[in-house]
Design an enzyme around this catalytic site. Structure first.
Site, PDB file in Angstrom:
ATOM      1  N   ASP A 223       0.825  -1.213   0.000  1.00 42.71           N
ATOM      2  CA  ASP A 223       0.000   0.000   0.000  1.00 42.71           C
ATOM      3  C   ASP A 223       0.852   1.252   0.000  1.00 42.71           C
ATOM      4  O   ASP A 223       2.037   1.222   0.312  1.00 42.71           O
ATOM      5  CB  ASP A 223      -0.928   0.016   1.225  1.00 42.71           C
ATOM      6  CG  ASP A 223      -0.171   0.114   2.541  1.00 42.71           C
ATOM      7  OD1 ASP A 223       0.846  -0.594   2.700  1.00 42.71           O
ATOM      8  OD2 ASP A 223      -0.579   0.917   3.412  1.00 42.71           O
TER       9      ASP A 223
ATOM     10  N   GLU B 217       0.234  -1.331   5.560  1.00 44.61           N
ATOM     11  CA  GLU B 217       1.305  -0.940   6.502  1.00 44.61           C
ATOM     12  C   GLU B 217       1.129   0.505   6.948  1.00 44.61           C
ATOM     13  O   GLU B 217       1.338   0.844   8.106  1.00 44.61           O
ATOM     14  CB  GLU B 217       2.672  -1.119   5.846  1.00 44.61           C
ATOM     15  CG  GLU B 217       3.853  -0.966   6.819  1.00 44.61           C
ATOM     16  CD  GLU B 217       4.436   0.443   6.911  1.00 44.61           C
ATOM     17  OE1 GLU B 217       5.303   0.659   7.761  1.00 44.61           O
ATOM     18  OE2 GLU B 217       4.009   1.338   6.149  1.00 44.61           O
TER      19      GLU B 217
HETATM   20 ZN   LIG Z   1       6.992   1.993   4.028  1.00 43.47          ZN
END
Ligand SMILES: [Zn+2]
Length: 388
Positions: free
Chosen positions: A92, A160
């Site tokens: 992401d 993340e």
């Molecule tokens: Zn990163």
């Protein structure tokens, strides 16, 4: 020592350009509400990576229901498989800056190729540089079967940037006892230390009366909350600290005369320092309540821990990486991470996980860029790490 040919470099660049053009922005409010992946679009990159991992000859390749891509490269014939490890990178990109329709721009500078954008989006080197470097490492071993490697597990994760990257990490699939995230920045940085993190919620309760006849009766919770924040040490704030200094970060304040609430993030590299910070929060809240004649309640919630302790129990994990840097002609530097990483969470789960640089810069911004020379150095480090 691995030799990165021009062909390898070009293949790395092509891979990187392919991945950054896939829109994978995550959504922290959906992630906070328990959705994973927080955006369906992250599956677009996951599907491409799955296909490419299969073409590269990995086994057990799959996308989990929660959008983690997993695959395993079997050790070369006759190689020792006892100390396998997992390489991780996240798919992401951060939501604060658009990641849709990324148009990479290449500039030649001093024998290097700089990859940036047209200025309308971020680049996504965080962390697609890491993904490209891992994938190119696998391609390198496929093209150079004479170079032996151990067993290597691969995991590409969603979300993340929302802080939920490890919520559903497939520990049922990952067999390795150690791992490496490829999610850092500057050439040579090797990250083994991050903050201890705690969220403190401070409630103030006052007494509401009509404002016209409040004298001597009203206890204003909003005023208590404001006073409490003003009493925090100004020289221990995110905007006044750096390096190994910790801080108090007021994140949110809300309230009425009867009830007010403050959320403060506490950050400190040492366990003892964190305990002192919690104690100070309690003391300042109680003092404030006492001065105004109201009540207070403090709740501390653990967020994540410095991975240093976990890594100290597994010195060989870091040493192996230091050796891989040195074989690539790089003297590692050990900057503290003023935040947390997927690696700090994995370390806490018992899988020691230091972080490797990617050659990306100015993350989370429209001026984000990457250096192909530095990315190639990261590739060399990864090949050294995997080689026997
Ligand atoms: Zn990163």
């Amino acid at each position: 020592m691995a030799f990165i040919s021009d062909g390898q470099k070009n293949a790395l660049l092509e891979r990187f350009l392919r991945y950054v053009q896939i829109w994978t922005t995550s959504d922290s409010s959906r992630a906070d509400s328990g959705f994973q992946p927080s955006t369906e679009r992250q599956f677009d990159l996951a599907r491409l990576l799955k296909e490419e991992l299969e073409q590269l000859g990995l086994s057990d390749v799959q996308i989990t229901e929660k959008c983690y891509v997993y695959g395993r490269l079997q050790a070369s014939d006759g190689a020792n498989v006892s100390d396998s490890f997992c390489l991780l990178a996240h798919m992401d990109t951060v939501e604060e800056c658009s990641g849709q329709n990324v148009k990479p721009v290449l500039t030649q500078k001093d024998g290097d190729t700089i990859i940036s954008t047209d200025g309308s989006t971020l680049l996504g080197a965080d962390d697609k540089a890491g993904i490209a470097e891992i994938m190119q490492t696998l391609a390198f071993f496929k093209e150079n079967p004479q170079i032996k490697h151990g067993e290597i597990e691969i995991c590409f994760s969603p979300d993340e940037e929302t802080g939920h990257g490890m919520d559903n990490v497939p520990l049922n699939l990952i067999k390795s006892k150690q791992a490496y995230t490829v999610d850092g920045g500057n050439l040579g940085e090797l990250e083994t230390e991050c903050f201890n993190a705690c969220k403190s919620e401070i409630k103030f309760t006052g007494i509401s009366t009509h404002t016209g006849s409040a004298r001597g009766k009203m206890v204003n919770a909003t005023v208590m909350a404001a006073n409490f924040i003003a009493s925090l040490p100004r020289h221990e704030a995110p905007e006044t600290t750096c390096g190994f200094e910790g801080f108090f970060a007021p994140m949110e304040i809300s309230g009425t005369i009867e009830k007010a609430e403050v959320t403060v993030f506490l950050r400190d590299f040492s366990t003892e320092g964190m305990e002192n910070r919690k104690a100070l929060i309690e003391k300042l809240a109680q003092t404030t309540a006492l001065i105004f004649g109201g009540k207070t309640e403090v709740k501390h919630t653990f967020q994540y821990a410095n991975m240093k302790n976990g890594l100290e129990n597994s010195p060989q994990t870091v040493q192996k990486l230091v050796n891989a840097y040195k074989s690539a002609g790089i003297e590692p530097i050990f900057p503290p991470i003023r935040g947390g990483t997927d690696g700090s969470q994995l370390t806490e789960m018992g899988i020691p996980t230091p972080n490797i640089f990617t050659g990306g810069h100015d993350f989370h911004s429209r001026s984000e860029w990457a250096s192909l020379n530095e990315m190639s150095k990261a590739l060399e480090v990864l090949i050294n790490l995997c080689s026997i």
